[in-house]
Scaffold this active site. Sequence first.
Site, PDB file in Angstrom:
ATOM      1  N   ARG A  70       5.496 -19.929  96.072  1.00 54.49           N
ATOM      2  CA  ARG A  70       4.402 -20.164  95.112  1.00 54.49           C
ATOM      3  C   ARG A  70       3.569 -21.380  95.522  1.00 54.49           C
ATOM      4  O   ARG A  70       2.348 -21.384  95.379  1.00 54.49           O
ATOM      5  CB  ARG A  70       4.969 -20.359  93.697  1.00 54.49           C
ATOM      6  N   GLN A 101      -0.193 -27.119  80.759  1.00 61.61           N
ATOM      7  CA  GLN A 101       1.169 -26.635  81.001  1.00 61.61           C
ATOM      8  C   GLN A 101       1.302 -26.193  82.454  1.00 61.61           C
ATOM      9  O   GLN A 101       2.388 -25.824  82.892  1.00 61.61           O
ATOM     10  CB  GLN A 101       1.460 -25.429  80.103  1.00 61.61           C
ATOM     11  N   ASN A 102       0.198 -26.207  83.177  1.00 60.41           N
ATOM     12  CA  ASN A 102       0.223 -25.677  84.543  1.00 60.41           C
ATOM     13  C   ASN A 102       0.866 -26.659  85.513  1.00 60.41           C
ATOM     14  O   ASN A 102       0.667 -27.865  85.416  1.00 60.41           O
ATOM     15  CB  ASN A 102      -1.195 -25.346  85.001  1.00 60.41           C
ATOM     16  N   ASP A 104       0.228 -26.269  88.721  1.00 55.51           N
ATOM     17  CA  ASP A 104      -0.678 -26.355  89.872  1.00 55.51           C
ATOM     18  C   ASP A 104      -1.541 -27.613  89.748  1.00 55.51           C
ATOM     19  O   ASP A 104      -1.506 -28.315  88.741  1.00 55.51           O
ATOM     20  CB  ASP A 104      -1.526 -25.066  89.994  1.00 55.51           C
ATOM     21  N   HIS A 119       4.500 -29.825  82.108  1.00 54.97           N
ATOM     22  CA  HIS A 119       5.543 -29.026  82.761  1.00 54.97           C
ATOM     23  C   HIS A 119       5.759 -29.441  84.224  1.00 54.97           C
ATOM     24  O   HIS A 119       6.383 -28.705  84.982  1.00 54.97           O
ATOM     25  CB  HIS A 119       5.223 -27.528  82.684  1.00 54.97           C
ATOM     26  N   CYS A 127      14.909 -35.871  93.132  1.00 50.74           N
ATOM     27  CA  CYS A 127      16.352 -35.716  93.275  1.00 50.74           C
ATOM     28  C   CYS A 127      16.922 -35.062  92.022  1.00 50.74           C
ATOM     29  O   CYS A 127      16.509 -35.371  90.896  1.00 50.74           O
ATOM     30  CB  CYS A 127      17.004 -37.086  93.519  1.00 50.74           C
ATOM     31  N   GLY A 194      -6.469 -20.126  77.835  1.00 53.86           N
ATOM     32  CA  GLY A 194      -5.605 -19.403  78.779  1.00 53.86           C
ATOM     33  C   GLY A 194      -4.121 -19.626  78.589  1.00 53.86           C
ATOM     34  O   GLY A 194      -3.382 -19.703  79.566  1.00 53.86           O
ATOM     35  N   ASN A 220      -9.694 -17.081  75.452  1.00 55.61           N
ATOM     36  CA  ASN A 220      -8.642 -16.218  75.998  1.00 55.61           C
ATOM     37  C   ASN A 220      -9.121 -14.773  75.887  1.00 55.61           C
ATOM     38  O   ASN A 220      -9.677 -14.396  74.850  1.00 55.61           O
ATOM     39  CB  ASN A 220      -7.348 -16.408  75.181  1.00 55.61           C
ATOM     40  N   PRO A 221      -8.911 -13.955  76.901  1.00 57.94           N
ATOM     41  CA  PRO A 221      -9.326 -12.546  76.777  1.00 57.94           C
ATOM     42  C   PRO A 221      -8.481 -11.787  75.754  1.00 57.94           C
ATOM     43  O   PRO A 221      -8.881 -10.724  75.294  1.00 57.94           O
ATOM     44  CB  PRO A 221      -9.108 -11.963  78.171  1.00 57.94           C
TER      45      PRO A 221
HETATM   46  P1  OAD Z   1       1.216 -17.100  80.075  1.00 62.21           P
HETATM   47  O1  OAD Z   1       1.382 -16.364  81.341  1.00 62.21           O
HETATM   48  O2  OAD Z   1       2.231 -16.954  79.008  1.00 62.21           O
HETATM   49  O3  OAD Z   1      -0.168 -16.694  79.413  1.00 62.21           O
HETATM   50  C1  OAD Z   1      -1.352 -16.619  80.129  1.00 62.21           C
HETATM   51  C2  OAD Z   1      -2.478 -16.481  79.124  1.00 62.21           C
HETATM   52  O4  OAD Z   1      -3.685 -16.539  79.835  1.00 62.21           O
HETATM   53  C3  OAD Z   1      -2.469 -15.182  78.319  1.00 62.21           C
HETATM   54  O5  OAD Z   1      -2.709 -15.450  76.958  1.00 62.21           O
HETATM   55  C4  OAD Z   1      -3.647 -14.402  78.925  1.00 62.21           C
HETATM   56  O6  OAD Z   1      -4.276 -13.557  77.971  1.00 62.21           O
HETATM   57  C5  OAD Z   1      -4.546 -15.533  79.344  1.00 62.21           C
HETATM   58  N1  OAD Z   1      -5.476 -15.214  80.435  1.00 62.21           N
HETATM   59  C6  OAD Z   1      -5.334 -14.342  81.446  1.00 62.21           C
HETATM   60  N2  OAD Z   1      -6.411 -14.366  82.240  1.00 62.21           N
HETATM   61  C7  OAD Z   1      -7.249 -15.304  81.723  1.00 62.21           C
HETATM   62  C8  OAD Z   1      -8.525 -15.798  82.095  1.00 62.21           C
HETATM   63  N3  OAD Z   1      -9.175 -15.360  83.169  1.00 62.21           N
HETATM   64  N4  OAD Z   1      -9.093 -16.750  81.320  1.00 62.21           N
HETATM   65  C9  OAD Z   1      -8.453 -17.227  80.230  1.00 62.21           C
HETATM   66  N5  OAD Z   1      -7.251 -16.781  79.836  1.00 62.21           N
HETATM   67  C10 OAD Z   1      -6.656 -15.833  80.569  1.00 62.21           C
HETATM   68  O7  OAD Z   1       0.974 -18.633  80.458  1.00 62.21           O
HETATM   69  P2  OAD Z   1       1.226 -19.941  79.591  1.00 62.21           P
HETATM   70  O8  OAD Z   1       0.884 -19.741  78.170  1.00 62.21           O
HETATM   71  O9  OAD Z   1       0.568 -21.031  80.335  1.00 62.21           O
HETATM   72  O10 OAD Z   1       6.582 -22.627  81.628  1.00 62.21           O
HETATM   73  O11 OAD Z   1       2.769 -20.092  79.729  1.00 62.21           O
HETATM   74  C11 OAD Z   1       3.353 -21.253  79.254  1.00 62.21           C
HETATM   75  C12 OAD Z   1       4.556 -21.543  80.056  1.00 62.21           C
HETATM   76  O12 OAD Z   1       5.428 -20.416  80.091  1.00 62.21           O
HETATM   77  C13 OAD Z   1       4.336 -21.874  81.513  1.00 62.21           C
HETATM   78  O13 OAD Z   1       3.943 -23.210  81.735  1.00 62.21           O
HETATM   79  C14 OAD Z   1       5.687 -21.612  82.096  1.00 62.21           C
HETATM   80  C15 OAD Z   1       5.933 -20.270  81.443  1.00 62.21           C
HETATM   81  O14 OAD Z   1       7.207 -19.832  81.356  1.00 62.21           O
HETATM   82  C16 OAD Z   1       7.632 -23.005  82.355  1.00 62.21           C
HETATM   83  O15 OAD Z   1       7.854 -22.553  83.457  1.00 62.21           O
HETATM   84  C17 OAD Z   1       8.481 -24.046  81.689  1.00 62.21           C
END
Ligand code: OAD
Length: 248
Positions: A70, A101-102, A104, A119, A127, A194, A220-221
């Site tokens: 990744r 929460q990203n 990246d 995150h 470590c 997002g 959000n879409p």
């Molecule tokens: P998710 O993968 O759960 O959700 C992604 C969101 O982005 C969804 O609501 C989609 O509808 C939206 N989406 C998709 N394409 C988009 C676009 N072009 N523009 C805007 N929105 C869009 O991701 P997170 O909510 O970030 O945590 O997930 C939260 C956490 O869950 C992550 O940080 C990770 C994961 O498990 C850990 O690893 C601890």
Amino acid sequence: MVTPVERVQARLSMAQRVVVLTGAGVSAESGVPTFRGAGGLWQYAHVEELATPLGFARDPERVWHWYDQRRVQLVQCSPNPGHVALAALEQRIPDFLLITQNVDDLHERAGSRKIEHVHGSIRHARCSDTRCRQSQHWTLLPDSPLENIPPRCSCGALQRPAVVWFGELLPEEPLERIGAYLACGKVDVALVIGTTARFPYVVRWAEQARARGALLVEINPEQTDLSPRADMVLRGPSGRILPHICAI
Ligand code: OAD
């Protein structure tokens, strides 16, 4: 007739304090996979095997290969117009905070500086032994695949990706700074972009900002757990919507 985009634009143009919460969706248009939904990482990867302390203890090599792949993919990705618009917005707002929460670094590569990563970071390692000083210090990983997997700390213990896994606490310092920001004064606008807002702290921060007077806007879409609580919902990809609302 004022369109929803114009309404958000108008609020942002007068705003002094703006908080933005982003999730994986903001990086989707850069080619970084999201976690949930169609094509999401959790569809084919097992959370408990790849993103928990127990999964790492059982098979560190497997976990490291997943994160390594990744990280190397991420290096090929570039910020999209949504990241760029948020970095430009930060320049115009006197008291701005971006909470992501990203894991990246696309916000930073677009120019964002007032940012809290709750995150962690996929581009760093630390470590895994909490008794080692290096567990508090992040090491930047190379852009290329690691030569030795799993990597080791100078103390001999395994290094781990500097990300937060399920079942772990969020890092203290970002939490304190977020708490301090939301505890002091009025907030004019909160943008939640997002994210499925599955984690209660994401909903809590959004609601705290709203309680401080913010217009709570979701971009959000798709419908999320936060949608019913938002004052306004802008449905669509953030890379298309953000350049419009941030053009103030
Ligand atoms: P998710 O993968 O759960 O959700 C992604 C969101 O982005 C969804 O609501 C989609 O509808 C939206 N989406 C998709 N394409 C988009 C676009 N072009 N523009 C805007 N929105 C869009 O991701 P997170 O909510 O970030 O945590 O997930 C939260 C956490 O869950 C992550 O940080 C990770 C994961 O498990 C850990 O690893 C601890």
